[in-house]
Design an enzyme around this catalytic site. Structure first.
Site, PDB file in Angstrom:
ATOM      1  N   LYS A  30       0.825  -1.212   0.000  1.00 48.99           N
ATOM      2  CA  LYS A  30       0.000   0.000   0.000  1.00 48.99           C
ATOM      3  C   LYS A  30       0.858   1.260   0.000  1.00 48.99           C
ATOM      4  O   LYS A  30       0.482   2.261  -0.600  1.00 48.99           O
ATOM      5  CB  LYS A  30      -0.938   0.013   1.211  1.00 48.99           C
ATOM      6  N   LYS A  56     -11.098  -3.104  -3.377  1.00 46.55           N
ATOM      7  CA  LYS A  56     -12.063  -2.021  -3.528  1.00 46.55           C
ATOM      8  C   LYS A  56     -11.390  -0.694  -3.859  1.00 46.55           C
ATOM      9  O   LYS A  56     -12.019   0.212  -4.370  1.00 46.55           O
ATOM     10  CB  LYS A  56     -12.969  -1.903  -2.307  1.00 46.55           C
ATOM     11  N   LYS A  80      -4.581  -8.892  -6.335  1.00 48.41           N
ATOM     12  CA  LYS A  80      -5.818  -9.125  -5.573  1.00 48.41           C
ATOM     13  C   LYS A  80      -6.935  -8.186  -6.043  1.00 48.41           C
ATOM     14  O   LYS A  80      -6.683  -7.011  -6.318  1.00 48.41           O
ATOM     15  CB  LYS A  80      -5.477  -8.842  -4.105  1.00 48.41           C
TER      16      LYS A  80
HETATM   17  N1  AQP Z   1      -9.708 -10.203  -3.241  1.00 53.14           N
HETATM   18  C1  AQP Z   1     -10.017 -10.805  -2.107  1.00 53.14           C
HETATM   19  N2  AQP Z   1     -10.125 -12.155  -2.043  1.00 53.14           N
HETATM   20  C2  AQP Z   1     -10.461 -12.794  -0.899  1.00 53.14           C
HETATM   21  N3  AQP Z   1     -10.705 -12.133   0.251  1.00 53.14           N
HETATM   22  C3  AQP Z   1     -10.609 -10.792   0.237  1.00 53.14           C
HETATM   23  N4  AQP Z   1     -10.793  -9.866   1.190  1.00 53.14           N
HETATM   24  C4  AQP Z   1     -10.589  -8.635   0.673  1.00 53.14           C
HETATM   25  N5  AQP Z   1     -10.271  -8.732  -0.611  1.00 53.14           N
HETATM   26  C5  AQP Z   1     -10.267 -10.060  -0.912  1.00 53.14           C
HETATM   27  C6  AQP Z   1     -11.132 -10.193   2.567  1.00 53.14           C
HETATM   28  O1  AQP Z   1     -12.151  -9.301   3.001  1.00 53.14           O
HETATM   29  C7  AQP Z   1     -11.939  -9.012   4.376  1.00 53.14           C
HETATM   30  C8  AQP Z   1     -11.958  -7.558   4.603  1.00 53.14           C
HETATM   31  O2  AQP Z   1     -10.906  -6.929   3.931  1.00 53.14           O
HETATM   32  P1  AQP Z   1     -10.811  -5.362   4.006  1.00 53.14           P
HETATM   33  O3  AQP Z   1     -11.737  -4.777   3.035  1.00 53.14           O
HETATM   34  O4  AQP Z   1     -10.949  -4.900   5.389  1.00 53.14           O
HETATM   35  O5  AQP Z   1      -9.359  -5.058   3.636  1.00 53.14           O
HETATM   36  P2  AQP Z   1      -8.540  -5.445   2.413  1.00 53.14           P
HETATM   37  O6  AQP Z   1      -8.139  -6.881   2.522  1.00 53.14           O
HETATM   38  O7  AQP Z   1      -7.436  -4.450   2.372  1.00 53.14           O
HETATM   39  O8  AQP Z   1      -9.530  -5.302   1.202  1.00 53.14           O
HETATM   40  P3  AQP Z   1      -9.405  -4.362  -0.027  1.00 53.14           P
HETATM   41  O9  AQP Z   1     -10.615  -4.534  -0.873  1.00 53.14           O
HETATM   42  O10 AQP Z   1      -8.088  -4.566  -0.719  1.00 53.14           O
HETATM   43  O11 AQP Z   1      -9.473  -2.960   0.652  1.00 53.14           O
HETATM   44  P4  AQP Z   1      -8.621  -1.710   0.334  1.00 53.14           P
HETATM   45  O12 AQP Z   1      -8.659  -1.591  -1.135  1.00 53.14           O
HETATM   46  O13 AQP Z   1      -9.281  -0.591   1.046  1.00 53.14           O
HETATM   47  O14 AQP Z   1      -7.266  -2.015   0.877  1.00 53.14           O
HETATM   48  C9  AQP Z   1     -10.632  -9.663   4.795  1.00 53.14           C
HETATM   49  O15 AQP Z   1     -10.930 -10.886   5.446  1.00 53.14           O
HETATM   50  C10 AQP Z   1      -9.955  -9.922   3.486  1.00 53.14           C
HETATM   51  O16 AQP Z   1      -9.105 -11.050   3.552  1.00 53.14           O
END
Ligand code: AQP
Length: 351
Positions: free
Chosen positions: A128, A214, A211
């Site tokens: 990040k 969002k 991955k």
């Molecule tokens: N692509 C993914 N595949 C499987 N699991 C996922 N999770 C997120 N993306 C995937 C799971 O969702 C939960 C919450 O994640 P989060 O939204 O709090 O944080 P993150 O993992 O950082 O998700 P993002 O979408 O990538 O958010 P941003 O973009 O804001 O950093 C977790 O259990 C995660 O494993």
């Protein structure tokens, strides 16, 4: 100086009742990755009858700047997604993190337990922060200590997450072990990560090595839980693939990350194994497989999206649910944090 983590003297986990905690950041709208990696399994755990505590982690979201109005909206929309996916706020505790101050109180204490060296190894921070690590927030660096506090302030023993969170959960275990050792107590459980299923890491529709996220600048890279049927169809139709047909066995997908991703998504949505999907579609071109995936995605996600839209018409009701959940969460977390103050030597003499 980082210090080695020692094995706790006293076995701790048997003393704790099974309890699940997990959270999702309202740093944007939820994606298919959040649904398959997290929400869908949150519902399964609730339905297995284990005590479940789920949280919109708004304090984590502001580790990168959030527009206040959008943050409020995303927190409510995330809560609506939980409920639409099957979380029953009467059976699970559903709330937003900032309403329960125990999280940040314990988070600070864990900032003082975790070592700089541990934090510096976190790959999510490196991803990040990228080349900009001097300019990102201190909160982004300390994020895993707050995540450890989210979990341990409930003495949660199990944490369902996607594969991407495995390293943070290992750090949570290290923090629990070090706290127990530093203070000579068997106070925190050593949590078990629950990383299960066919889609523990849903990948971007544009790049099968990244991955699905969002916050990816490309909306085409992800399916949002608010996307309608036409948007889902267009994104899957345009998703990156190769020109080969689907193979006879999963081995044939070894060097085809985009194809493997679509097979995994199909498997997770259909409650099948990736092997079964490959057997069913062996020899099929993407011209056949993609429309089948569109139909399945729309059938599974359509009702969730419709229910989210219905729930979002009454934001006051969502706020009420989050408030009730926060009261229930606080009733568990407060006595645990009060004991941490006792253990660490803080005077608590206010009336
Ligand atoms: N692509 C993914 N595949 C499987 N699991 C996922 N999770 C997120 N993306 C995937 C799971 O969702 C939960 C919450 O994640 P989060 O939204 O709090 O944080 P993150 O993992 O950082 O998700 P993002 O979408 O990538 O958010 P941003 O973009 O804001 O950093 C977790 O259990 C995660 O494993």
């Amino acid at each position: 100086m980082s210090e080695p983590v020692q094995t706790p003297q006293i076995p701790v986990n048997a003393a704790f009742k099974p309890r699940i905690f997990s959270g999702i950041q309202p740093s944007g709208g939820l994606t298919l990755g959040n649904y398959l990696g997290a929400l869908k399994r949150f519902v399964q755990k609730q339905d297995e009858g284990i005590e479940t505590i789920y949280c919109m982690v708004d304090m984590h979201a502001i580790t990168t700047w959030q527009d206040p109005a959008k943050l409020r909206h995303a927190t409510r929309e995330g809560a609506a997604a939980f409920i639409a996916a099957g979380i029953d706020p009467a059976r699970s505790i559903l709330f937003n993190q900032s309403q329960v101050s125990a999280h940040v109180e314990l988070g600070w204490i864990f900032n003082c337990v975790a070592r700089m060296g541990w934090m510096s190894r976190m790959t999510q921070f490196k991803d990040k922060a990228g080349k900009n690590s001097e300019n990102v927030s201190l909160g982004l660096y300390a994020y895993p200590a707050l995540m450890a506090a989210d979990i341990l302030t409930y003495h949660a023993t199990m944490v369902p997450v996607g594969e991407d969170q495995k390293q943070h959960l290992e750090l949570t275990r290290d923090i629990a072990i070090k706290f127990n050792n530093d203070y000579g107590v068997a106070f925190f459980p050593v949590v078990d990560p629950l990383i299960e299923g066919a889609a523990t890491r849903v990948m971007s529709l544009r790049d099968g090595t990244k991955k699905m996220s969002k916050s990816d600048p490309s909306d085409q890279s992800r399916i949002n839980l608010t996307d309608d049927a036409d948007m889902i169809a267009a994104k899957i139709r345009k998703s990156k693939t190769d020109s080969d047909p689907l193979p006879e066995t999963l081995d044939g997908l070894k060097d085809r990350p985009e194809a493997r991703n679509l097979v995994n998504i199909y498997a997770a949505l259909a409650d099948m194994s990736p092997d079964q999907v490959v057997t069913q579609f062996a020899g099929a071109q993407f011209g056949t497989f993609k429309p089948a995936l569109v139909d399945l995605s729309v059938a599974k996600l359509g009702p969730i999206t419709a229910e989210m839209i219905r729930l979002m018409k009454d934001p006051a009701e969502i706020d009420r649910i989050l408030g009730t959940g926060a009261d229930r969460a606080d009733a568990i977390a407060r006595p645990i944090v009060d004991q941490v103050y006792e253990i660490t030597g803080m005077i608590r003499s206010r009336r």
